[in-house]
Design a protein around this motif. Structure first.
Motif, mmCIF file in Angstrom:
data_model
loop_
_atom_site.group_PDB
_atom_site.id
_atom_site.type_symbol
_atom_site.label_atom_id
_atom_site.label_comp_id
_atom_site.label_asym_id
_atom_site.label_seq_id
_atom_site.Cartn_x
_atom_site.Cartn_y
_atom_site.Cartn_z
ATOM 1 N N THR A 45 43.667 -38.865 -9.083
ATOM 2 C CA THR A 45 42.312 -39.240 -9.310
ATOM 3 C C THR A 45 42.451 -40.471 -8.365
ATOM 4 O OG1 THR A 45 42.601 -38.970 -11.754
ATOM 5 C CG2 THR A 45 41.037 -40.481 -11.021
ATOM 6 N N GLN A 46 43.202 -41.409 -7.903
ATOM 7 C CA GLN A 46 43.176 -42.339 -6.793
ATOM 8 C C GLN A 46 42.779 -41.653 -5.623
ATOM 9 O OE1 GLN A 46 46.670 -44.930 -6.521
ATOM 10 N NE2 GLN A 46 46.111 -44.503 -4.266
ATOM 11 N N MET A 47 43.462 -40.566 -5.220
ATOM 12 C CA MET A 47 43.196 -39.954 -3.963
ATOM 13 C C MET A 47 41.549 -39.332 -3.835
ATOM 14 S SD MET A 47 46.622 -38.143 -2.687
ATOM 15 C CE MET A 47 47.096 -37.329 -4.273
ATOM 16 N N VAL A 48 41.358 -39.249 -4.745
ATOM 17 C CA VAL A 48 39.530 -38.584 -4.855
ATOM 18 C C VAL A 48 38.754 -39.522 -4.657
ATOM 19 C CG1 VAL A 48 37.757 -37.722 -6.340
ATOM 20 C CG2 VAL A 48 40.134 -36.564 -6.545
ATOM 21 N N GLY A 49 38.997 -40.683 -4.887
ATOM 22 C CA GLY A 49 38.228 -41.954 -4.814
ATOM 23 C C GLY A 49 38.538 -42.394 -3.475
ATOM 24 N N ASP A 50 39.864 -42.425 -2.886
ATOM 25 C CA ASP A 50 39.928 -42.741 -1.674
ATOM 26 C C ASP A 50 39.383 -41.920 -0.285
ATOM 27 O OD1 ASP A 50 41.561 -45.105 -1.829
ATOM 28 O OD2 ASP A 50 43.308 -44.000 -2.476
ATOM 29 N N MET B 259 40.223 -35.086 11.544
ATOM 30 C CA MET B 259 41.526 -35.631 10.892
ATOM 31 C C MET B 259 41.679 -35.921 9.476
ATOM 32 S SD MET B 259 42.601 -38.324 13.980
ATOM 33 C CE MET B 259 43.808 -38.883 13.346
ATOM 34 N N LEU B 260 40.571 -36.121 8.940
ATOM 35 C CA LEU B 260 40.231 -36.332 7.389
ATOM 36 C C LEU B 260 40.473 -34.968 6.702
ATOM 37 C CD1 LEU B 260 40.154 -38.265 5.127
ATOM 38 C CD2 LEU B 260 37.550 -37.957 5.253
ATOM 39 N N LEU B 261 39.669 -34.056 7.468
ATOM 40 C CA LEU B 261 39.854 -32.655 7.208
ATOM 41 C C LEU B 261 41.345 -32.235 6.950
ATOM 42 C CD1 LEU B 261 38.746 -29.921 5.939
ATOM 43 C CD2 LEU B 261 38.335 -29.379 8.395
ATOM 44 N N GLN B 262 42.078 -32.570 7.891
ATOM 45 C CA GLN B 262 43.370 -31.963 8.061
ATOM 46 C C GLN B 262 44.455 -32.700 6.950
ATOM 47 O OE1 GLN B 262 44.413 -32.731 11.994
ATOM 48 N NE2 GLN B 262 43.290 -31.326 12.891
ATOM 49 N N GLN B 263 44.073 -34.094 6.591
ATOM 50 C CA GLN B 263 44.885 -34.650 5.650
ATOM 51 C C GLN B 263 44.412 -33.908 4.392
ATOM 52 O OE1 GLN B 263 44.064 -38.827 5.344
ATOM 53 N NE2 GLN B 263 45.888 -39.380 4.506
ATOM 54 N N TRP B 264 43.182 -33.752 4.454
ATOM 55 C CA TRP B 264 42.793 -33.124 2.827
ATOM 56 C C TRP B 264 43.681 -31.955 2.719
ATOM 57 C CZ3 TRP B 264 39.447 -28.651 2.218
ATOM 58 C CH2 TRP B 264 38.923 -28.540 1.069
ATOM 59 N N GLN B 265 43.566 -31.110 3.706
ATOM 60 C CA GLN B 265 44.217 -29.815 3.515
ATOM 61 C C GLN B 265 45.789 -29.906 3.209
ATOM 62 O OE1 GLN B 265 43.343 -28.062 7.443
ATOM 63 N NE2 GLN B 265 41.417 -27.067 6.686
ATOM 64 N N MET B 266 46.441 -31.008 3.956
ATOM 65 C CA MET B 266 47.775 -31.169 3.746
ATOM 66 C C MET B 266 48.160 -31.603 2.162
ATOM 67 S SD MET B 266 48.901 -33.026 7.089
ATOM 68 C CE MET B 266 50.317 -33.949 6.381
ATOM 69 N N VAL B 267 47.038 -32.481 1.478
ATOM 70 C CA VAL B 267 47.020 -32.945 0.342
ATOM 71 C C VAL B 267 47.010 -31.880 -0.618
ATOM 72 C CG1 VAL B 267 46.144 -34.710 -1.445
ATOM 73 C CG2 VAL B 267 46.470 -35.398 0.759
ATOM 74 N N LEU B 268 46.177 -31.039 -0.368
ATOM 75 C CA LEU B 268 45.853 -29.935 -1.443
ATOM 76 C C LEU B 268 47.327 -28.972 -1.440
ATOM 77 C CD1 LEU B 268 42.363 -28.329 -0.386
ATOM 78 C CD2 LEU B 268 43.377 -29.168 -2.704
ATOM 79 N N ARG B 269 48.060 -28.872 -0.429
ATOM 80 C CA ARG B 269 49.122 -28.155 -0.184
ATOM 81 C C ARG B 269 50.233 -28.819 -1.227
ATOM 82 N NH1 ARG B 269 47.138 -27.014 5.172
ATOM 83 N NH2 ARG B 269 46.522 -24.727 5.358
ATOM 84 N N THR B 270 50.097 -30.180 -0.784
ATOM 85 C CA THR B 270 51.249 -31.037 -1.745
ATOM 86 C C THR B 270 50.965 -30.692 -2.966
ATOM 87 O OG1 THR B 270 51.614 -32.646 0.124
ATOM 88 C CG2 THR B 270 52.283 -33.222 -1.995
#
Length: 605
Positions: A111-116, A135-146
């Motif tokens: 939930t915190q990451m959604v806000g961030d 770069m934000l898109l790449q980080q988003w994809q990494m978080v999704l996989r995590t």
């Protein structure tokens, strides 16, 4: 430099444990690489070995409790980070640690990451920077996989809640990437809930247009966990493919790949599924149609074995049509067709035969391809033979070095460490030789050969003693330290101390010059970027990973080394990895021992 340093303080109990280690650490000097290890460190009757099982269990419990306390401190400290991308970086690393221990807290991190992500998107709109959105898109994809590794359904919910924050302005590309991610998440869901994954696959099949190749992997994952669900999905996929006009709709390649994947999958002696026979017959009918585009025929050549299994009655006609097509090609086109066939075979000897008959302009390129294939296979003799035919001396040296590395790695993977060590003597530069010796030492330690492992590590450390400071030497030094952390932790400490000093010098200089550099910056708003910046990826994370290796044997010292980083954001990241390893959740690192004592070869070229 020491912003909100009070968040790095440890509980009183950890300080008591740490003080003696700190005194020892300050006085410790790097030992000469050639110096033999003290017998007390190698003794089989060390105090650690003499501890009772109960004492060891108490130590593990205490270490885990200290690690959880440290993790909590890191998460509290992360709230003070000004960059939302940095808060996301810390939260995404902490998420899998918490999932199995405190699921409600892990969900709160999501939930915190959604806000961030929302805040990061707003900041970028107000102050756009080159490549920042990508770069934000790449980080988003990494978080999704995590997240998906723990709960694919939660990852899908996170995707839907945050997708608008990472749009890059290309709807078609975004839709393709998102579809690929959905199927990837579905494949992870199949590991635990294959029926849920089936429903996700069925939903994807309703999407118009070409079928994505990821569906084939998803089918394989579902079939492995639930054969009945896999059969159902296979029938639905085949029905969808048969409902298209293969050449025009672009699903011809998908159909061939599906047939190839099913032909290569273990059937346990069972007869092929009738739907595959039907699909093979449908594809064959399309190919044999007079209006089928001849330019698509080369793709068929590598799939003939699948038709032999699923539609044997069509093979002769298919081969005849391929031969007719080849006869229409001019000599140059026929030569490239032979090249493609040889490449598809995966046999470098076939490429050699084609290269020897090809024109001079093509021959050099083919010899280069062949040389790299022999090198990557570890066939040192053939690689040398072909490398001699390459006109570029730099290419020759690259090929030979890779052949030596792979041959040495093959020997080590087979337990022939003496041969591997001998081959490593030809590896240049010294930083690369030290790195691969450290890998061999780790593998030898797993193979219950500690004395040989110790010798190779001392040799590796000796290679780095007088090397000029720089990125290659820094990386090699950390590799050697990581290996020592498992075999002889006390020898890792001076190497990590030296690395910490070098890293602090680099960070101090980087703070001053970063704003003047023309390329992507490593600092934003005065804070080190923890996501995808050069300094973090190439220096901070490797140091943190190496330091964290000490956590299981000496958590207080690992903690001290992590706290050597004066930048709060870098220190938090290092402490997080120390906590992770102390909890026993460290993933296999690249170029380290993996299952069965085998290791991954890191390629320089």
């Amino acid at each position: 430099m020491h912003r909100w340093a009070h968040f790095a303080l440890v509980p009183f109990t950890i300080v008591i444990l740490t003080a003696p280690a700190l005194a020892q650490l300050v006085d410790l000097q790097p030992a000469p690489a050639s110096q033999a290890a003290p017998s007390s460190l190698l003794s089989a009757s060390s105090p650690a070995d003499a501890k009772s099982k109960a004492e060891k269990e108490k130590e593990v419990i205490a270490r885990h409790q200290a690690a959880l306390t440290l993790l909590d401190l890191v998460l509290v400290g992360a709230r003070n980070l000004s960059l939302p991308q940095n808060r996301i970086a810390v939260a995404s690393e902490a998420f899998p640690l918490l999932w199995s221990r405190n699921e409600p807290q892990a969900r709160s991190l999501v939930t915190q990451m959604v806000g961030d992500f929302a805040q990061a998107a707003t900041r970028q709109q107000e102050n756009p920077a080159p490549n920042a959105r990508q770069m934000l898109l790449q980080q988003w994809q990494m978080v999704l996989r995590t997240i998906a590794q723990s709960d694919a359904e939660l990852a899908l919910s996170f995707m839907h809640a945050t997708r608008t924050f990472v749009q890059i302005g290309n709807p078609e590309q975004e839709e393709a990437e998102e579809r690929s991610l959905r199927l990837e998440l579905a494949a992870q869901e199949a590991e635990h809930h294959p029926r849920n994954a089936l429903r996700l696959a069925e939903k994807d099949l309703q999407t118009p247009g070409d079928l994505p190749q990821e569906l084939i992997n998803l089918l394989s994952q579902i079939s492995a966990k639930d054969p009945e669900a896999g059969t159902q999905l296979l029938h639905e996929i085949v029905a969808r493919v048969r409902g298209t006009s293969l050449p025009e709709d672009g699903n011809f390649n998908f159909a061939l790949n599906l047939l190839n994947s099913q032909a290569n999958s273990p059937a346990n002696g069972a007869a092929p599924d009738d739907s595959l026979k039907t699909l093979a017959d449908t594809v064959a009918s399309a190919v044999l149609n007079s209006e089928f585009p001849a330019t698509s025929l080369p793709m068929l050549q590598g799939s003939i074995s699948a038709f032999e299994q699923f539609a044997p009655g069509r093979v002769q006609a298919l081969n005849r049509k391929i031969e007719e097509y080849i006869h229409t090609l001019n000599p140059e086109q026929q030569m490239w067709n032979q090249v493609n066939e040889a490449q598809a075979s995966g046999d470098p000897n076939q490429l050699v035969a084609v290269a020897e008959q090809s024109s001079e302009g093509v021959r050099s390129n083919l010899y280069q391809q062949v040389a790299w294939q022999f090198a990557n296979n570890g066939d040192l003799q053939r690689a040398r033979q072909i490398a001699d035919k390459l006109p570029d001396p730099f290419q020759r040296e690259q090929v030979l070095q890779q052949a030596i590395r792979q041959a040495a790695s093959n020997a080590a993977n087979q337990g022939e460490f003496a041969a591997a060590r001998q081959l490593a003597q030809e590896i240049t530069p010294d930083e690369d030789r030290a790195t691969i010796l450290a890998q061999f030492a780790s593998s030898a330690a797993v193979a219950k050969q500690p004395a040989l492992a110790q010798e190779m590590l001392e040799e590796a450390a000796g290679l780095l003693v007088n090397r000029a400071a720089g990125a290659p030497a820094f990386a090699a030094q950390l590799q050697v330290a990581q290996a020592f952390a498992h075999l002889q932790p006390a020898r890792a400490v001076p190497l990590l101390e030296r690395s910490a000093g070098q890293l602090e010098q680099v960070l101090t200089a980087a703070v001053a010059v970063d704003a003047f550099l023309p390329y992507q910056h490593s600092f934003e708003a005065g804070e080190l970027v923890l996501n995808n910046s050069f300094l973090c990826t190439s220096l901070i994370r490797p140091y943190a990973e190496a330091t964290a290796e000490l956590a299981n044997s000496d958590l207080p010292t690992a903690r001290i080394l992590a706290d050597r980083l004066s930048l709060p954001e870098a220190r938090l990241f290092a402490e997080l990895l120390v906590a992770r390893n102390a909890l026993g959740d460290a993933p296999p690192a690249e170029a380290r021992v993996v299952t069965g004592g085998r290791f991954l070869l890191s390629m320089r070229y």
